[in-house]
Design a protein around this motif. Structure first.
Motif, short mmCIF file in Angstrom:
data_model
loop_
_atom_site.label_atom_id
_atom_site.label_comp_id
_atom_site.label_asym_id
_atom_site.label_seq_id
_atom_site.Cartn_x
_atom_site.Cartn_y
_atom_site.Cartn_z
N HIS A 11 -24.23 -27.43 -34.36
CA HIS A 11 -25.62 -27.05 -34.58
C HIS A 11 -26.41 -27.04 -33.28
CE1 HIS A 11 -24.80 -27.62 -38.88
NE2 HIS A 11 -24.08 -28.63 -38.46
N GLU A 15 -29.43 -24.67 -32.58
CA GLU A 15 -30.71 -24.76 -33.28
C GLU A 15 -31.84 -25.24 -32.39
OE1 GLU A 15 -30.21 -27.09 -36.76
OE2 GLU A 15 -28.71 -25.76 -37.64
N GLY A 16 -31.53 -25.79 -31.23
CA GLY A 16 -32.56 -26.26 -30.31
C GLY A 16 -32.25 -25.82 -28.90
N GLY A 68 -32.80 -29.41 -27.82
CA GLY A 68 -33.66 -29.46 -28.98
C GLY A 68 -34.87 -30.36 -28.83
N SER A 83 -38.48 -30.59 -30.83
CA SER A 83 -38.74 -31.03 -32.20
C SER A 83 -37.83 -32.19 -32.57
CB SER A 83 -38.48 -29.86 -33.17
OG SER A 83 -38.31 -30.32 -34.50
N ASP A 88 -36.70 -32.86 -35.45
CA ASP A 88 -35.70 -32.36 -36.39
C ASP A 88 -34.53 -31.68 -35.67
OD1 ASP A 88 -36.92 -33.26 -38.67
OD2 ASP A 88 -37.85 -31.35 -39.18
N GLN A 89 -34.78 -31.06 -34.52
CA GLN A 89 -33.75 -30.32 -33.82
C GLN A 89 -33.10 -31.10 -32.69
OE1 GLN A 89 -32.85 -27.62 -35.15
NE2 GLN A 89 -34.59 -27.22 -36.48
N TYR A 90 -33.63 -32.26 -32.35
CA TYR A 90 -33.16 -32.98 -31.17
C TYR A 90 -31.72 -33.44 -31.36
CZ TYR A 90 -33.40 -36.00 -27.05
OH TYR A 90 -33.18 -36.58 -25.82
N TYR A 91 -30.94 -33.34 -30.29
CA TYR A 91 -29.52 -33.66 -30.33
C TYR A 91 -29.25 -35.05 -30.88
CZ TYR A 91 -25.02 -35.24 -28.47
OH TYR A 91 -23.77 -35.78 -28.34
N ARG A 94 -28.67 -35.86 -34.61
CA ARG A 94 -27.34 -35.62 -35.15
C ARG A 94 -26.38 -36.75 -34.75
NH1 ARG A 94 -29.24 -30.73 -33.18
NH2 ARG A 94 -27.86 -30.58 -31.37
#
Length: 327
Positions: free
Chosen positions: A130, A133-134, A145, A148, A150-153, A156
């Motif tokens: 993913h 996504e960022g 990412g 944001s 939500d998108q920060y590595y 995950r």
């Protein structure tokens, strides 16, 4: 390396004001709930013979992480040991992966099971599917990412690490009531995050020279290492992106996880560490919510901390707390 941070007396009292985002707990509850809702099986394949090992058994493990993605891990156990065994869940330093089983023989030699967790995108066996996504503004992972939460590595990666503790209950021969989380540098920061998020499912935490702590100060004063990726990003985007970047990083700061962690904790720090400045380690330590917390200080150490002198300290400390193994 010279001393470039506070002296030991100042570090002992260093407790900077630190307030997590108002929705910090909700953000992580939602993140982990979404990951767990994806389901997925935990699998373990015996691969001992492949590595010509005689005193340990090795399983090649896959467990579901963020978004249900399969995350690789090694499970090492002393051969012939009667379970259920205490298990040391180990997270890896920056830019590394789980490596080979032969890299991780200490804990099984001491009678523990060990689950060595791959780092998505950093190791060879767990891709970060993913990543697109960022935006990634610099080399490495620190700005992937960063626009944001939500998108920060690290959303995950931290989720993967919590799900590794979830996986312990599904692996035979392990004691889910005696889970120790540990790691050095990035691995230490990840262990702190798991201790803050997994609650009483963590029996102890051993963060060595932990990274990902007290981001604002770390980015300002670190003389080496990956915090400089953030500094480089802010150097070129300082007019508009400084506060948005640190707003994202606040959701991943080890100080905020430490404020929520209660398991017995053994930290370590190198007072000449240019990568994780001592004040950033003490910021997490002095905010740590658990009453049983100890700092091992290596006065002339760089980012390697105590090197080979540190494991005996950890083993003694665990035995003192009833988390050792039978001799």
């Amino acid at each position: 390396m010279p001393l470039t941070d506070f002296g030991l007396d100042e570090l002992g009292d260093y407790r900077p004001k630190s307030t997590a985002p108002h929705d910090f707990d909700a953000f992580w509850w939602r993140t982990l709930a979404e990951a767990r809702s994806q389901g997925g099986a935990v699998t373990a394949d015996r691969v001992t013979a492949r590595h010509l090992l005689r005193t340990v058994d090795v399983d090649d493990v896959r467990f579901p992480g963020w978004n249900g993605d399969p995350v690789a891990a090694w499970l090492l156990r002393p051969r012939g040991a009667a379970g259920p065994l205490p298990v040391v869940v180990t997270y890896i330093g920056y830019s590394g992966g789980r490596g080979l089983p032969t890299d991780h023989l200490l804990w099984s030699a001491a009678g523990y099971a060990q689950l060595v967790v791959d780092s998505r995108g950093q190791g060879h066996d767990t891709p970060d599917r993913h990543a697109g996504e960022g935006t990634q503004w610099t080399e490495g992972f620190m700005t992937r990412g960063i626009e944001s939460p939500d998108q920060y590595y690290y959303r995950r990666l931290i989720t993967d690490c919590v799900r590794a503790v979830d996986a312990v209950a599904e692996l035979p021969g392990l004691d889910p009531d005696r889970v120790v989380v540990t790691g050095g540098s990035q691995g230490g920061g990840l262990a702190l995050a798991v201790a803050g998020l997994a609650g009483d499912r963590v029996a102890a935490v051993l963060p060595d020279v932990p990274y990902l702590c007290h981001f604002r100060r770390a980015v300002q004063i670190s003389g080496d290492g990956p915090y400089q990726e953030i500094a480089k990003y802010l150097r070129w985007h300082s007019r508009h992106r400084v506060e948005p970047a640190f707003t994202t990083l606040d959701y991943f700061d080890g100080v905020h996880f430490a404020q929520r962690a209660t398991a017995p904790a053994l930290f370590s720090v190198g007072l000449m560490d240019p990568v994780c400045p001592p004040s950033t380690v003490y910021a997490a330590f002095n905010h740590y919510a658990g009453e049983d917390r100890t700092m091992t200080v290596w006065p002339f150490a760089d980012h390697g901390g105590g090197y080979g002198s540190n494991p005996p300290v950890q083993l003694d400390w665990l035995h003192e707390r009833g988390l050792g193994t039978e001799l």
